[in-house]
Design a protein around this motif. Structure first.
Motif, short mmCIF file in Angstrom:
data_model
loop_
_atom_site.label_atom_id
_atom_site.label_comp_id
_atom_site.label_asym_id
_atom_site.label_seq_id
_atom_site.Cartn_x
_atom_site.Cartn_y
_atom_site.Cartn_z
N ASN A 65 0.82 -1.21 0.00
CA ASN A 65 0.00 0.00 0.00
C ASN A 65 0.86 1.26 0.00
O ASN A 65 0.48 2.28 -0.59
CB ASN A 65 -0.94 0.01 1.22
CG ASN A 65 -2.16 -0.86 1.00
OD1 ASN A 65 -2.48 -1.23 -0.14
ND2 ASN A 65 -2.85 -1.20 2.07
N TYR A 68 1.71 1.70 -3.47
CA TYR A 68 0.52 2.15 -4.21
C TYR A 68 0.25 3.62 -3.97
O TYR A 68 -0.12 4.36 -4.90
CB TYR A 68 -0.70 1.33 -3.79
CG TYR A 68 -0.77 -0.06 -4.39
CD1 TYR A 68 0.18 -0.50 -5.31
CD2 TYR A 68 -1.78 -0.95 -4.04
CE1 TYR A 68 0.11 -1.77 -5.85
CE2 TYR A 68 -1.86 -2.21 -4.59
CZ TYR A 68 -0.91 -2.62 -5.49
OH TYR A 68 -0.98 -3.88 -6.03
N ASN A 72 -0.01 6.39 -6.72
CA ASN A 72 -1.24 7.16 -6.87
C ASN A 72 -0.98 8.66 -6.80
O ASN A 72 -1.61 9.46 -7.50
CB ASN A 72 -2.25 6.76 -5.79
CG ASN A 72 -2.84 5.39 -6.04
OD1 ASN A 72 -2.69 4.83 -7.13
ND2 ASN A 72 -3.51 4.83 -5.05
N LYS A 227 -8.89 7.40 -12.76
CA LYS A 227 -9.75 6.27 -12.42
C LYS A 227 -9.15 4.94 -12.86
O LYS A 227 -9.21 3.95 -12.12
CB LYS A 227 -11.13 6.48 -13.07
CG LYS A 227 -12.12 5.36 -12.81
CD LYS A 227 -13.44 5.65 -13.50
CE LYS A 227 -14.43 4.52 -13.31
NZ LYS A 227 -15.72 4.80 -13.99
N GLN A 230 -4.99 4.64 -11.11
CA GLN A 230 -4.68 4.58 -9.68
C GLN A 230 -4.99 3.20 -9.10
O GLN A 230 -5.91 2.52 -9.52
CB GLN A 230 -5.47 5.65 -8.92
CG GLN A 230 -4.87 7.04 -9.03
CD GLN A 230 -5.42 7.99 -7.98
OE1 GLN A 230 -6.56 7.89 -7.59
NE2 GLN A 230 -4.59 8.93 -7.55
N LYS A 231 -4.19 2.81 -8.14
CA LYS A 231 -4.32 1.51 -7.50
C LYS A 231 -5.29 1.60 -6.32
O LYS A 231 -5.27 2.57 -5.56
CB LYS A 231 -2.97 1.03 -6.98
CG LYS A 231 -1.88 0.93 -8.05
CD LYS A 231 -2.14 -0.23 -8.98
CE LYS A 231 -0.96 -0.43 -9.92
NZ LYS A 231 -1.20 -1.54 -10.88
N THR A 232 -6.11 0.59 -6.17
CA THR A 232 -6.98 0.49 -5.00
C THR A 232 -6.17 -0.10 -3.87
O THR A 232 -5.54 -1.15 -4.03
CB THR A 232 -8.19 -0.41 -5.29
OG1 THR A 232 -8.94 0.14 -6.38
CG2 THR A 232 -9.09 -0.53 -4.06
N LEU A 233 -6.16 0.57 -2.74
CA LEU A 233 -5.38 0.09 -1.61
C LEU A 233 -5.92 -1.24 -1.10
O LEU A 233 -7.13 -1.47 -1.07
CB LEU A 233 -5.39 1.11 -0.47
CG LEU A 233 -4.76 2.48 -0.78
CD1 LEU A 233 -4.77 3.33 0.48
CD2 LEU A 233 -3.35 2.34 -1.32
N LYS A 235 -6.71 -4.19 1.58
CA LYS A 235 -7.23 -4.17 2.94
C LYS A 235 -6.47 -5.17 3.80
O LYS A 235 -6.21 -6.30 3.38
CB LYS A 235 -8.73 -4.51 2.97
CG LYS A 235 -9.61 -3.42 2.39
CD LYS A 235 -11.08 -3.79 2.56
CE LYS A 235 -11.98 -2.68 2.03
NZ LYS A 235 -13.42 -3.03 2.20
#
Length: 472
Positions: A65, A68, A72, A227, A230-233, A235
């Motif tokens: 993350n 990322y 981002n 959109k 970018q990387k989705t963090l 969980k």
């Protein structure tokens, strides 16, 4: 050699009431509790192993993350740069030759691979003369033709409106066509700036003769680029709630808790607590009020609603509040759990609180049921739980369960309750040293055995002093 106390303490292994003797019941429950303690320890060991693996995986997630977030931030910076260049460029060429600008344009429109491996072709498509059948866009794919038409970079000359007036950009970035002395806007930048064009490529005008503009392509493409790129963090895996085994969980307990009588009370509470908006509402519904008290082992206090109300209303940060003045910890536990001073009655309606109260009610109801079968057993069980938490003899005397076991086990007359507190403390301490007993499991069990022995004597109406010799 172990002795089966249940045989010694009851005729034919049964109590005088026709049920299992208190001592036999106590020993049975101790076996169940030990089995559940072993399960708890095994579950805890398994949880520790899973926790170690989970923490390792979460450390990897945190590292990923971090990467990322850095990526981002770079992508967001590129999108901002793209919009700023689109808003300030004065020629198409400076944009076409700006690889940083071109990259955002390409990835926003699905031409990332072309940008990476054949950048010149991408430029040729964007600069294609759409009236030339041999241009790159006209000879390319439908997507390439659509891209060339979207930007219309190949349009030449200054932009004119439908009346032939030159369209320019004033100092504030506004489109003007009133003949003022502003820099003319190149026709190739018209669509990028959001100008609406007619079929001839001239700027359309509204009813007031002003240039019609729409959402800028640059804004749309910057948003699309962000959109898609970018990387989705990731969980982190959350720790599950710890497994907990009720001390006396058994097939018998499960049958009891699932009985209609028990579940009917829980269902009634769940169905009706949502309608309670104040303490007045709660105290008017005796069934709800009694359910809550039962869940905190305070059912006998239901006859004192005024006292309970003041306890619930207590400010637990104030040592002089009523709940804090009581030595019995159950009152403090009740006030803390409801947290009325902070949230009113709302906490009672939360799913977590509903589940906790239901669980408490089931367990305490079962223990009361056990006490009906073998009087004294519940006090013995509670004594083992509560005594280690006491720090002063006066707390023992203030707790009805601790007081019961200590006075009966030490054959102290009930009449000492009429003496002042100091005298009671002195009488108890002559036979009972709290500090030496509270952390000594063997000493606690010895007291429990003495208590159950004398309790059994009370129920049979005769002394059993010969049994005490077995325990020293």
């Amino acid at each position: 050699m172990s002795i089966d106390l249940s045989i010694l303490l009851s005729s034919n292994g049964a109590s005088s009431t026709g049920t299992i003797s208190p001592m036999a019941m106590y020993k049975k429950l101790q076996r169940v509790a030990e089995e559940n303690r072993q399960k708890q320890e095994a579950a805890a060991s398994e949880d520790r192993a899973k926790e170690a693996l989970r923490e390792f995986n979460n450390a990897t997630v945190r590292l990923r993350n971090k990467q990322y977030m850095m990526e981002n931030a770079r992508i967001e910076s590129e999108a901002i740069y793209f919009q700023n260049r689109a808003a300030t460029a004065t020629t198409v060429e400076e944009l076409i030759n700006d690889d940083r600008f071109l990259r955002v344009l390409a990835y926003a429109n699905g031409f990332g691979d072309v940008y990476e491996y054949n950048r010149q072709h991408l430029r040729d498509v964007l600069m294609s003369d759409l009236s030339d059948p041999n241009s790159a866009a006209m000879k390319g794919s439908p997507q390439e033709l659509e891209l060339a038409m979207r930007y219309n970079f190949a349009a030449s000359g200054p932009l004119l409106d439908v009346n032939g007036n030159v369209v320019g950009v004033d100092g504030e970035g506004n489109l003007v066509n009133d003949g003022s002395h502003v820099a003319a806007l190149p026709a190739g930048l018209a669509k990028l700036r959001g100008v609406v064009l007619d079929a001839s490529g001239n700027a359309a005008l509204d009813g007031n003769g002003k240039v019609v503009a729409t959402a800028r392509i640059a804004t749309q493409d910057a948003s699309q680029y962000t959109k898609t790129q970018q990387k989705t963090l990731l969980k982190e895996e959350a720790a599950p709630p710890p497994k907990s085994y009720y001390e006396y969980d058994s097939d018998e307990f499960q049958r009891f808790r699932q009985s209609r009588k028990v579940q009917a009370e829980i269902e009634y509470f769940r169905d009706n607590i949502k309608d309670i908006t104040s303490l007045d509402d709660l105290f008017k519904n005796y069934r709800l009020f009694k359910f809550i008290l039962s869940a905190f082992d305070l059912e006998s206090e239901a006859q004192y609603p005024g006292k309970i109300r003041k306890i619930i209303e207590s400010d637990m940060s104030d040592p002089d509040s009523l709940a804090n003045r009581f030595q019995d910890p159950r009152f403090q536990e009740l006030a803390n759990a409801i947290a009325y001073k902070h949230v009113g009655v709302e906490k009672l309606k939360t799913p977590v609180m509903l589940e906790e109260l239901a669980t408490r009610f089931e367990r305490l109801s079962y223990e009361r049921y056990l006490d009906e079968q073998a009087p004294g057993v519940r006090a013995a069980l509670e004594f083992e739980r509560r005594l280690p938490k006491a720090s002063k003899t006066v707390q023992v005397l203030a707790d009805s369960v601790l007081r019961e076991v200590i006075t009966v086990a030490n054959q102290l007359p009930k009449q000492i309750a009429y003496q002042d507190v100091d005298a009671q403390v002195t009488a108890v301490e002559k036979r009972f040293d709290l500090q030496s007993v509270k952390n000594d499991q063997a000493a606690i069990e010895k007291l429990v055995v003495r208590y159950l022995t004398f309790k059994s004597s009370e129920s049979t109406g005769g002394p059993q002093s010969y049994l005490l010799n077995l325990f020293g």
